[in-house]
Enzyme design. Structure first.
Site, PDB file in Angstrom:
ATOM      1  N   GLY A 187       0.802  -1.220   0.000  1.00 52.63           N
ATOM      2  CA  GLY A 187       0.000   0.000   0.000  1.00 52.63           C
ATOM      3  C   GLY A 187       0.829   1.262   0.000  1.00 52.63           C
ATOM      4  N   HIS A 211       4.516   1.916  -7.878  1.00 51.12           N
ATOM      5  CA  HIS A 211       3.544   0.817  -7.910  1.00 51.12           C
ATOM      6  C   HIS A 211       2.739   0.887  -9.214  1.00 51.12           C
ATOM      7  CE1 HIS A 211       3.722   1.351  -3.351  1.00 51.12           C
ATOM      8  NE2 HIS A 211       4.125   0.127  -3.537  1.00 51.12           N
ATOM      9  N   LYS A 258      13.745  -1.570  -7.849  1.00 58.77           N
ATOM     10  CA  LYS A 258      14.247  -0.807  -6.705  1.00 58.77           C
ATOM     11  C   LYS A 258      14.584  -1.743  -5.549  1.00 58.77           C
ATOM     12  CE  LYS A 258      13.200   2.086  -3.096  1.00 58.77           C
ATOM     13  NZ  LYS A 258      12.469   1.190  -2.214  1.00 58.77           N
ATOM     14  N   SER A 274       9.344   5.573  -3.230  1.00 65.00           N
ATOM     15  CA  SER A 274       9.180   4.563  -2.195  1.00 65.00           C
ATOM     16  C   SER A 274       8.100   5.057  -1.243  1.00 65.00           C
ATOM     17  CB  SER A 274      10.509   4.416  -1.435  1.00 65.00           C
ATOM     18  OG  SER A 274      10.294   3.831  -0.171  1.00 65.00           O
ATOM     19  N   SER A 275       7.335   4.125  -0.694  1.00 59.96           N
ATOM     20  CA  SER A 275       6.298   4.534   0.268  1.00 59.96           C
ATOM     21  C   SER A 275       6.950   5.243   1.450  1.00 59.96           C
ATOM     22  CB  SER A 275       5.530   3.308   0.757  1.00 59.96           C
ATOM     23  OG  SER A 275       4.997   2.634  -0.343  1.00 59.96           O
ATOM     24  N   ARG A 276       8.172   4.830   1.783  1.00 57.55           N
ATOM     25  CA  ARG A 276       8.860   5.417   2.938  1.00 57.55           C
ATOM     26  C   ARG A 276       9.235   6.879   2.711  1.00 57.55           C
ATOM     27  NH1 ARG A 276      10.694   1.441   6.684  1.00 57.55           N
ATOM     28  NH2 ARG A 276      10.497  -0.644   5.839  1.00 57.55           N
TER      29      ARG A 276
END
Ligand code: PAF
Length: 283
Positions: free
Chosen positions: A33, A39, A151, A187-189
């Site tokens: 998510g 994504h 990645k 990146s989600s981060r």
């Protein structure tokens, strides 16, 4: 077909066995998510190459060796559903942890190699957790193709190995890293970075790009000077900065250059946020 949201195994099973889907070529995009354009590059490829696109959103607890890291992991389910529905994916599977790992769950994939280098060194058990959940998703969804980003190169490598070693009938396809205008790998981060930290993180890619095979041949200490540059730009900690053969993940031996291509791999902390990146070295 409108996007179907399956929040439990029963709904997923019913959807997959429906007349519209059965016998179709299923493509899978597993995610945790906090959907971003990285994504969506996987989703776009999946929509193009398969007849049914299933995206999973599941923050897999067994791949986190740090409780705080798990609880801080960014989440935006409602927004994710919106974005993925607009893309017209067929199914979004958002299971609860207790359904994926019911009480008494005790079967885990054990990796005998490649999980003790790079990210595996500091994230003990991480790749076993990734391999276990990915295998479980393969069993539940039975995709013909599954998509993973370059990645997370070590993850991609380990999943390809899992598929080969266990003769799984899934074609694993990689998708190039998507970067922002400054080269920062999406990146989600990245959502956890402050503005100032994001500026620092944005320098990483251009510093890595300065390393080439030609330079390695002349300057064996190139990684030290690269580390120095990263620290001087404000990176808090370099967890690893290594050059490895792309096909075997064997570490670069400064005395010989064989079996190109090589890749440079990095994990850093910017503030408290852990970021990774990798790229193929040019000649
Ligand atoms: O890359 C990720 O987001 C996760 O590691 C994955 C592949 C979805 C497994 O939980």
């Amino acid at each position: 077909m409108a996007t179907l949201i399956a929040r439990n195994l029963k709904t997923l099973e019913e959807a997959l066995s429906s007349r519209k889907i059965i016998n179709k070529k299923i493509g899978l995009v597993p995610t945790m998510g906090a959907i971003h354009d990285g994504h969506l590059a996987l989703v776009d490829k999946c929509l193009k190459l398969s007849q049914v696109t299933v995206v999973t959103i599941f923050i897999n607890p067994i791949q986190f060796n740090n409780k705080k890291d798990l609880s801080n992991y960014p989440t935006s389910i409602r927004k994710d559903i919106n974005i993925l529905s607009k893309k017209k994916v067929d199914i979004i599977f958002i299971p609860k942890a207790k359904e994926v790992y019911p009480i008494g769950f005790s079967t885990f994939i054990e990796l005998k190699s490649f999980d003790n280098i790079l990210c595996g060194k500091s994230r003990r058990g991480h790749f076993s957790g990734v391999a276990t959940v990915v295998l479980k998703l393969f069993c539940l969804i039975n995709p013909k193709i599954a998509f993973f980003g370059e990645k997370d190169y070590q993850q991609l490598f380990i999943i390809k190995k899992l598929v080969r070693d266990l003769n799984l009938n899934v074609n694993v396809l990689e998708v190039k890293t998507v970067r922002d205008k400054n080269g920062l790998a999406l990146s989600s981060r990245n959502r956890l970075l402050s503005k100032e930290e994001k500026n620092i993180a944005s320098k990483i890619n251009s510093i890595l790009k300065e390393v080439s095979i030609k330079d390695l041949k002349i300057n064996k200490a190139i990684l030290q000077s690269t580390s120095k540059k990263l620290y001087s730009e404000g990176v808090t900690k370099i967890e690893y900065l290594e050059i490895r053969q792309e096909k075997s993940l064997e570490i670069w031996n400064p005395k010989q250059f064989k079996n190109k291509p090589y890749r440079i791999f990095i994990a850093v902390r910017v503030g408290k946020v852990r970021l990774i990146d990798n790229m193929r070295l040019s000649d």
